[in-house]
Scaffold this motif. Structure first.
Motif, PDB file in Angstrom:
ATOM      1  N   ALA A  23      -0.950  37.874  62.531  1.00 35.67           N
ATOM      2  CA  ALA A  23      -1.014  37.679  61.096  1.00 35.67           C
ATOM      3  C   ALA A  23      -0.062  38.647  60.402  1.00 35.67           C
ATOM      4  CB  ALA A  23      -2.445  37.913  60.606  1.00 35.67           C
ATOM      5  N   ALA A  24       0.248  38.385  59.129  1.00 33.89           N
ATOM      6  CA  ALA A  24       1.029  39.344  58.346  1.00 33.89           C
ATOM      7  C   ALA A  24       0.277  40.669  58.301  1.00 33.89           C
ATOM      8  CB  ALA A  24       1.228  38.810  56.928  1.00 33.89           C
ATOM      9  N   PRO A  25       0.998  41.805  58.287  1.00 31.08           N
ATOM     10  CA  PRO A  25       0.314  43.091  58.339  1.00 31.08           C
ATOM     11  C   PRO A  25      -0.600  43.315  57.148  1.00 31.08           C
ATOM     12  CG  PRO A  25       2.634  43.366  57.778  1.00 31.08           C
ATOM     13  CD  PRO A  25       2.453  41.946  58.203  1.00 31.08           C
ATOM     14  N   ALA A  26      -1.752  43.898  57.428  1.00 30.11           N
ATOM     15  CA  ALA A  26      -2.679  44.279  56.362  1.00 30.11           C
ATOM     16  C   ALA A  26      -2.402  45.739  56.038  1.00 30.11           C
ATOM     17  CB  ALA A  26      -4.119  44.095  56.826  1.00 30.11           C
ATOM     18  N   TYR A  27      -1.799  46.006  54.918  1.00 34.24           N
ATOM     19  CA  TYR A  27      -1.289  47.342  54.637  1.00 34.24           C
ATOM     20  C   TYR A  27      -2.390  48.390  54.583  1.00 34.24           C
ATOM     21  CZ  TYR A  27       3.077  44.996  53.876  1.00 34.24           C
ATOM     22  OH  TYR A  27       4.206  44.239  54.070  1.00 34.24           O
ATOM     23  N   ALA A  28      -2.126  49.492  55.260  1.00 33.83           N
ATOM     24  CA  ALA A  28      -3.147  50.514  55.462  1.00 33.83           C
ATOM     25  C   ALA A  28      -2.984  51.720  54.544  1.00 33.83           C
ATOM     26  CB  ALA A  28      -3.127  50.968  56.927  1.00 33.83           C
ATOM     27  N   GLN A  29      -2.123  51.607  53.548  1.00 32.10           N
ATOM     28  CA  GLN A  29      -1.983  52.639  52.515  1.00 32.10           C
ATOM     29  C   GLN A  29      -1.647  54.007  53.095  1.00 32.10           C
ATOM     30  OE1 GLN A  29      -5.640  52.353  50.259  1.00 32.10           O
ATOM     31  NE2 GLN A  29      -4.937  50.556  49.149  1.00 32.10           N
ATOM     32  N   ASN A  30      -0.611  54.032  53.941  1.00 28.53           N
ATOM     33  CA  ASN A  30      -0.087  55.275  54.494  1.00 28.53           C
ATOM     34  C   ASN A  30      -1.141  56.087  55.232  1.00 28.53           C
ATOM     35  OD1 ASN A  30       2.207  56.868  54.951  1.00 28.53           O
ATOM     36  ND2 ASN A  30       1.577  58.329  53.370  1.00 28.53           N
ATOM     37  N   LYS A  31      -2.021  55.415  55.940  1.00 22.89           N
ATOM     38  CA  LYS A  31      -3.045  56.086  56.715  1.00 22.89           C
ATOM     39  C   LYS A  31      -2.418  56.714  57.954  1.00 22.89           C
ATOM     40  CE  LYS A  31      -7.549  55.518  58.870  1.00 22.89           C
ATOM     41  NZ  LYS A  31      -8.696  54.611  59.126  1.00 22.89           N
ATOM     42  N   GLU A  51      10.698  55.038  64.606  1.00 25.07           N
ATOM     43  CA  GLU A  51      12.037  55.455  64.194  1.00 25.07           C
ATOM     44  C   GLU A  51      12.656  54.494  63.187  1.00 25.07           C
ATOM     45  OE1 GLU A  51      13.889  58.170  64.991  1.00 25.07           O
ATOM     46  OE2 GLU A  51      12.213  59.047  66.115  1.00 25.07           O
ATOM     47  N   ARG A  52      12.354  53.209  63.295  1.00 29.42           N
ATOM     48  CA  ARG A  52      12.965  52.225  62.406  1.00 29.42           C
ATOM     49  C   ARG A  52      12.066  51.837  61.231  1.00 29.42           C
ATOM     50  NH1 ARG A  52      16.704  48.497  66.519  1.00 29.42           N
ATOM     51  NH2 ARG A  52      18.166  50.215  66.925  1.00 29.42           N
ATOM     52  N   GLY A  53      10.979  52.560  61.080  1.00 28.13           N
ATOM     53  CA  GLY A  53      10.152  52.404  59.890  1.00 28.13           C
ATOM     54  C   GLY A  53       9.201  51.230  59.893  1.00 28.13           C
ATOM     55  N   TYR A  54       8.995  50.590  61.053  1.00 24.70           N
ATOM     56  CA  TYR A  54       8.114  49.420  61.088  1.00 24.70           C
ATOM     57  C   TYR A  54       6.652  49.807  60.895  1.00 24.70           C
ATOM     58  CZ  TYR A  54      12.307  47.216  63.020  1.00 24.70           C
ATOM     59  OH  TYR A  54      13.584  46.772  63.214  1.00 24.70           O
ATOM     60  N   PHE A  55       6.265  50.939  61.419  1.00 28.54           N
ATOM     61  CA  PHE A  55       4.898  51.413  61.169  1.00 28.54           C
ATOM     62  C   PHE A  55       4.730  51.782  59.695  1.00 28.54           C
ATOM     63  CE2 PHE A  55       4.515  52.804  65.852  1.00 28.54           C
ATOM     64  CZ  PHE A  55       3.795  51.668  66.193  1.00 28.54           C
ATOM     65  N   ALA A  56       5.737  52.458  59.139  1.00 29.12           N
ATOM     66  CA  ALA A  56       5.657  52.842  57.729  1.00 29.12           C
ATOM     67  C   ALA A  56       5.576  51.611  56.831  1.00 29.12           C
ATOM     68  CB  ALA A  56       6.868  53.693  57.357  1.00 29.12           C
ATOM     69  N   GLU A  57       6.355  50.567  57.166  1.00 24.71           N
ATOM     70  CA  GLU A  57       6.302  49.319  56.393  1.00 24.71           C
ATOM     71  C   GLU A  57       4.908  48.703  56.426  1.00 24.71           C
ATOM     72  OE1 GLU A  57       9.230  46.741  58.025  1.00 24.71           O
ATOM     73  OE2 GLU A  57      10.935  47.972  57.357  1.00 24.71           O
ATOM     74  N   GLU A 238      -4.280  45.223  62.943  1.00 21.28           N
ATOM     75  CA  GLU A 238      -3.232  44.220  62.779  1.00 21.28           C
ATOM     76  C   GLU A 238      -1.917  44.867  62.356  1.00 21.28           C
ATOM     77  OE1 GLU A 238      -4.936  41.517  59.986  1.00 21.28           O
ATOM     78  OE2 GLU A 238      -5.900  40.290  61.529  1.00 21.28           O
ATOM     79  N   SER A 239      -2.009  45.869  61.485  1.00 19.77           N
ATOM     80  CA  SER A 239      -0.806  46.565  61.029  1.00 19.77           C
ATOM     81  C   SER A 239      -0.129  47.280  62.195  1.00 19.77           C
ATOM     82  CB  SER A 239      -1.163  47.573  59.936  1.00 19.77           C
ATOM     83  OG  SER A 239      -1.623  46.920  58.773  1.00 19.77           O
ATOM     84  N   PHE A 240      -0.920  47.927  63.026  1.00 20.54           N
ATOM     85  CA  PHE A 240      -0.343  48.602  64.187  1.00 20.54           C
ATOM     86  C   PHE A 240       0.350  47.597  65.105  1.00 20.54           C
ATOM     87  CE2 PHE A 240      -0.580  49.676  68.660  1.00 20.54           C
ATOM     88  CZ  PHE A 240       0.189  50.840  68.671  1.00 20.54           C
ATOM     89  N   LEU A 241      -0.330  46.498  65.418  1.00 23.40           N
ATOM     90  CA  LEU A 241       0.241  45.503  66.321  1.00 23.40           C
ATOM     91  C   LEU A 241       1.503  44.884  65.737  1.00 23.40           C
ATOM     92  CD1 LEU A 241      -3.040  43.787  67.555  1.00 23.40           C
ATOM     93  CD2 LEU A 241      -1.391  44.999  68.999  1.00 23.40           C
TER      94      LEU A 241
END
Length: 337
Positions: A23-31, A51-57, A238-241
């Motif tokens: 699914a589209a990432p469920a944003y975790a608010q910079n957790k 490194e490429r900011g995918y976790f941050a996104e 989901e955001s992590f995956l």
């Protein structure tokens, strides 16, 4: 839901010491979350995602905690000290899943036809004495980290296919195994290509077979988390995956498909892998480690079932554990289900 400290998690392990369709990432608010990793090329998807900011996104601030073996990672997940990790299925991991402490939620490294994968190795002493094939390991000493590790599984499945007997020798850490192989204290072993190929190239050890010949489509490593995260932190998971899967896509493009800059990818990975070597010396080993990291963190459920069946047949885990206790199938595509 079970929550464990590390001491309790170790006790529950008993004697065994372990995107497409997303699914589209469920944003975790910079957790801030902690991700367990080994300094192996096979863990590159997580390094790239950071490194490429995918976790941050995806709203995640990721911190890595590095380990030297799979079992301590499983313990850290069960205790809540680490949130997500990538590792092979082991007896310890299965035992913790039975207790309701962890869940496999996706797939990572896989054996794939056409991609050079893990190797079976013979020590130089054994090779010179005639151990030039896996079948010739009959009656020999075979190195594993622990009983119930992925090394034990790979060795046993090969031995079953060849109709041979092996004496399994637990040596706890990969470094200790390499030393024992070089000195001839043990005769055989299996390991990922970025370790196997340089050792064979130096003449210290010898490649005598491919793991994929005995275990085609083997799901080598999995993505896993605590049962609590899987059940109660769905958005975060989901955001992590999602971030992890984007990292895996970039890895495949550069290292397998040839559609992205391999040199830039090697530079990125070198920040985490073979950091004690200069880039020129590290690059060949990083490239040698190229294997498939599943797109979308898809999980080969048939391979996981085979692994679970083997652990049960060996008496390393309880015979009553079901695949549903080990795997949460709701997050990613299931292959071979």
């Amino acid at each position: 839901m079970t929550h464990l400290n590390r001491r309790r998690a170790l006790a529950l392990m008993g004697g065994t010491v372990a995107a497409a369709g997303l699914a589209a990432p469920a944003y975790a608010q910079n957790k801030t979350i902690k991700v367990g990793a080994l300094r192996f090329t096979s863990h590159s998807a997580s390094f790239i995602a950071l490194e490429r900011g995918y976790f941050a996104e995806a709203g995640l601030n990721v911190e890595f905690e590095f380990f030297q073996a799979a079992t301590p990672m499983a313990v850290a997940i069960a205790s809540g000290d680490v949130d997500y990790a990538v590792t092979a299925v082991s007896g310890g991991l299965i035992n913790l899943a039975e207790k309701g402490a962890i869940k496999v939620i996706g797939g990572a490294l896989s054996e794939e036809d056409g991609i050079d994968g893990q190797k079976y190795l013979a020590s130089d002493a054994a090779f010179q004495a005639g151990v030039t094939s896996c079948a010739a390991l009959d009656g020999k000493r075979y190195a594993v980290t622990q009983a119930g590790s992925s090394f034990h599984y790979m060795g046993s499945k090969m031995a079953q296919a060849e109709g041979i007997d092996l004496s399994f020798v637990p040596l706890q850490k990969v470094g200790a195994i390499i030393g024992a192989m070089k000195s001839g204290q043990v005769d055989g072993w299996s390991i990922v290509p970025h370790i196997a190929k340089p050792l064979a190239g130096s003449g210290a050890l010898h490649i005598i077979g491919n793991v994929a010949d005995y275990l085609p489509d083997y799901q080598v490593t999995t993505v896993f988390t605590s049962a609590k995260n899987a059940a109660d932190e769905r958005g975060q998971t989901e955001s992590f995956l999602n971030g992890f899967s984007k990292g895996a896509d970039d890895y495949a493009a550069a290292m397998i498909d040839g559609t992205a800059d391999q040199d830039a990818m090697v530079d990125l990975i070198h920040k985490y892998v073979y950091t004690d070597r200069e880039r020129a010396k590290a690059a060949p080993s990083i490239i040698n480690g190229t294997m498939r990291i599943n797109k979308g963190a898809a999980l080969n459920l048939a391979s996981i079932q085979d692994q679970l069946d083997w652990f049960q047949s060996e008496g390393l885990v309880d015979a009553g554990i079901s695949i549903d206790q080990l795997v949460d199938t709701s997050y990613v595509e299931m292959i071979g289900a």
